[in-house]
Design an enzyme around this catalytic site. Structure first.
Site, PDB file in Angstrom:
ATOM      1  N   ASN A 182      -5.778 -19.316  22.491  1.00 14.59           N
ATOM      2  CA  ASN A 182      -6.036 -19.870  20.918  1.00 14.59           C
ATOM      3  C   ASN A 182      -6.411 -18.963  20.091  1.00 14.59           C
ATOM      4  OD1 ASN A 182      -8.493 -19.015  21.964  1.00 14.59           O
ATOM      5  ND2 ASN A 182      -9.368 -21.053  22.109  1.00 14.59           N
ATOM      6  N   ARG A 196     -16.625 -20.415  12.361  1.00 16.37           N
ATOM      7  CA  ARG A 196     -16.163 -21.427  13.333  1.00 16.37           C
ATOM      8  C   ARG A 196     -15.438 -22.522  12.693  1.00 16.37           C
ATOM      9  NH1 ARG A 196     -16.764 -20.098  18.849  1.00 16.37           N
ATOM     10  NH2 ARG A 196     -16.162 -22.535  19.101  1.00 16.37           N
ATOM     11  N   THR A 242     -11.856 -25.389  19.944  1.00 10.71           N
ATOM     12  CA  THR A 242     -11.194 -24.599  21.136  1.00 10.71           C
ATOM     13  C   THR A 242      -9.734 -24.830  21.463  1.00 10.71           C
ATOM     14  OG1 THR A 242     -13.385 -24.491  21.881  1.00 10.71           O
ATOM     15  CG2 THR A 242     -11.607 -23.713  23.105  1.00 10.71           C
ATOM     16  N   HIS A 289     -11.458 -15.365  18.563  1.00 12.70           N
ATOM     17  CA  HIS A 289     -12.636 -15.460  19.124  1.00 12.70           C
ATOM     18  C   HIS A 289     -13.717 -15.611  17.931  1.00 12.70           C
ATOM     19  CE1 HIS A 289     -16.462 -15.146  21.671  1.00 12.70           C
ATOM     20  NE2 HIS A 289     -16.627 -14.337  20.438  1.00 12.70           N
ATOM     21  N   PHE A 317     -11.587 -21.386  34.533  1.00 13.83           N
ATOM     22  CA  PHE A 317     -10.534 -20.592  33.853  1.00 13.83           C
ATOM     23  C   PHE A 317     -10.760 -19.137  33.788  1.00 13.83           C
ATOM     24  CE2 PHE A 317     -13.084 -22.911  30.968  1.00 13.83           C
ATOM     25  CZ  PHE A 317     -13.757 -21.923  30.146  1.00 13.83           C
ATOM     26  N   ARG A 361      -6.742 -22.095  14.454  1.00 13.65           N
ATOM     27  CA  ARG A 361      -6.277 -22.674  15.897  1.00 13.65           C
ATOM     28  C   ARG A 361      -4.946 -23.819  15.502  1.00 13.65           C
ATOM     29  NH1 ARG A 361     -11.868 -21.948  18.810  1.00 13.65           N
ATOM     30  NH2 ARG A 361     -11.474 -19.982  20.135  1.00 13.65           N
ATOM     31  N   GLU A 380     -22.590  -9.296  20.784  1.00 12.04           N
ATOM     32  CA  GLU A 380     -20.931  -9.246  20.783  1.00 12.04           C
ATOM     33  C   GLU A 380     -20.610  -7.723  19.716  1.00 12.04           C
ATOM     34  OE1 GLU A 380     -19.765 -13.746  22.262  1.00 12.04           O
ATOM     35  OE2 GLU A 380     -19.348 -13.105  20.313  1.00 12.04           O
ATOM     36  N   LYS A 387      -6.821 -12.563  19.226  1.00 20.02           N
ATOM     37  CA  LYS A 387      -6.403 -12.462  20.524  1.00 20.02           C
ATOM     38  C   LYS A 387      -5.144 -12.066  20.871  1.00 20.02           C
ATOM     39  CE  LYS A 387     -10.018 -16.024  22.032  1.00 20.02           C
ATOM     40  NZ  LYS A 387     -10.080 -17.200  22.832  1.00 20.02           N
ATOM     41  N   TYR A 414     -16.854 -11.909  28.574  1.00 19.66           N
ATOM     42  CA  TYR A 414     -16.993 -13.247  28.783  1.00 19.66           C
ATOM     43  C   TYR A 414     -17.791 -13.775  30.171  1.00 19.66           C
ATOM     44  CZ  TYR A 414     -13.368 -14.845  25.306  1.00 19.66           C
ATOM     45  OH  TYR A 414     -12.749 -15.296  24.265  1.00 19.66           O
TER      46      TYR A 414
HETATM   47  P1  DAT Z   1     -14.613 -20.859  22.052  1.00 16.53           P
HETATM   48  O1  DAT Z   1     -13.469 -19.788  22.010  1.00 16.53           O
HETATM   49  O2  DAT Z   1     -13.969 -22.011  20.870  1.00 16.53           O
HETATM   50  O3  DAT Z   1     -16.022 -20.367  21.653  1.00 16.53           O
HETATM   51  P2  DAT Z   1     -15.562 -21.404  24.605  1.00 16.53           P
HETATM   52  O4  DAT Z   1     -16.516 -20.454  24.398  1.00 16.53           O
HETATM   53  O5  DAT Z   1     -15.549 -22.846  25.181  1.00 16.53           O
HETATM   54  O6  DAT Z   1     -14.600 -21.660  23.489  1.00 16.53           O
HETATM   55  O7  DAT Z   1     -14.361 -20.991  25.631  1.00 16.53           O
HETATM   56  C1  DAT Z   1     -13.940 -19.616  25.584  1.00 16.53           C
HETATM   57  C2  DAT Z   1     -12.731 -19.171  25.740  1.00 16.53           C
HETATM   58  O8  DAT Z   1     -12.285 -19.543  27.259  1.00 16.53           O
HETATM   59  C3  DAT Z   1     -11.703 -20.162  25.190  1.00 16.53           C
HETATM   60  O9  DAT Z   1     -11.460 -19.643  23.869  1.00 16.53           O
HETATM   61  C4  DAT Z   1     -10.423 -20.340  25.683  1.00 16.53           C
HETATM   62  C5  DAT Z   1     -10.961 -20.289  27.298  1.00 16.53           C
HETATM   63  N1  DAT Z   1     -11.095 -21.621  27.622  1.00 16.53           N
HETATM   64  C6  DAT Z   1     -11.992 -22.506  27.222  1.00 16.53           C
HETATM   65  N2  DAT Z   1     -11.747 -23.748  27.960  1.00 16.53           N
HETATM   66  C7  DAT Z   1     -10.660 -23.807  28.706  1.00 16.53           C
HETATM   67  C8  DAT Z   1      -9.905 -24.623  29.300  1.00 16.53           C
HETATM   68  N3  DAT Z   1     -10.466 -25.746  29.628  1.00 16.53           N
HETATM   69  N4  DAT Z   1      -8.843 -24.232  29.778  1.00 16.53           N
HETATM   70  C9  DAT Z   1      -8.256 -22.836  29.705  1.00 16.53           C
HETATM   71  N5  DAT Z   1      -9.171 -21.911  28.953  1.00 16.53           N
HETATM   72  C10 DAT Z   1     -10.135 -22.378  28.490  1.00 16.53           C
HETATM   73 MG    MG Z   2     -17.360 -19.397  22.882  1.00 20.47          MG
END
Ligand code: DAT
Ligand code: MG
Length: 140
Positions: free
Chosen positions: A114, A87, A93, A117, A59, A104, A128, A11, A51
């Site tokens: 973070n 993962r 996350t 992805h 967010f 991370r 994807e 990222k 996304y």
């Molecule tokens: P991951 O990337 O671990 O699969 P996710 O699919 O739940 O997590 O979310 C996608 C992305 O969205 C994540 O990498 C960062 C952002 N995100 C998730 N939860 C968030 C939050 N509470 N505040 C801000 N950004 C967030």
């Molecule tokens: Mg995800």
């Protein structure tokens, strides 16, 4: 366990800090092979499509702005159980919850920024990969 492919993004927070090589070393040390890789910069609309599953989350706008704010490295990783293995290497996350030694835990700046992805299931991995790569670009 079957040979799998998963989709990964290094990222903007990580490319800005020149962490591509250190992150790739984590994948390779864990036995994942980088079978496709390119550096691109997404538009906010392209990040929004990627996304789309998070479109209703509070967010979402911030996430799409961040993901289009600087170059990213999109990649396909191949290996035994690659989806779950990636993962694990990524960590939780929220970096505050990520296990020691994970990407991370070591590199992420916040829950939003973070560093990586990774696909979460075979169906999303296939979708994807197809969003960013043509079949001929995957060299396993
Ligand atoms: P991951 O990337 O671990 O699969 P996710 O699919 O739940 O997590 O979310 C996608 C992305 O969205 C994540 O990498 C960062 C952002 N995100 C998730 N939860 C968030 C939050 N509470 N505040 C801000 N950004 C967030
Ligand atoms: Mg995800």
């Amino acid at each position: 366990m079957a040979l799998e492919r998963t989709f990964s993004i290094i990222k903007p927070d990580a490319t800005r800090r020149n962490l591509t090589g250190k992150i790739n070393a984590k994948f390779e040390e864990a036995g994942l092979r980088i079978i496709a890789q390119k550096r691109i910069q997404m538009t906010k609309a392209q990040a929004g499509t990627f996304y789309a599953v998070h479109a209703e989350r509070p967010f979402y706008d911030e996430l799409c702005t961040f993901m289009s704010s600087a170059p990213v490295v999109v990649q396909v990783l191949e290996g035994e159980g690659a989806i779950a293995k990636n993962r694990e290497i990524m960590g939780a996350t929220n970096p505050a919850d990520a296990a020691p030694g994970t990407i991370r835990a070591e590199f992420a700046e916040s829950v939003g920024e973070n560093s990586v992805h990774g696909s979460d299931a075979p169906e999303t991995a296939a979708e994807e990969i197809a969003y960013f790569f043509a079949g001929l670009e995957l060299v396993g």
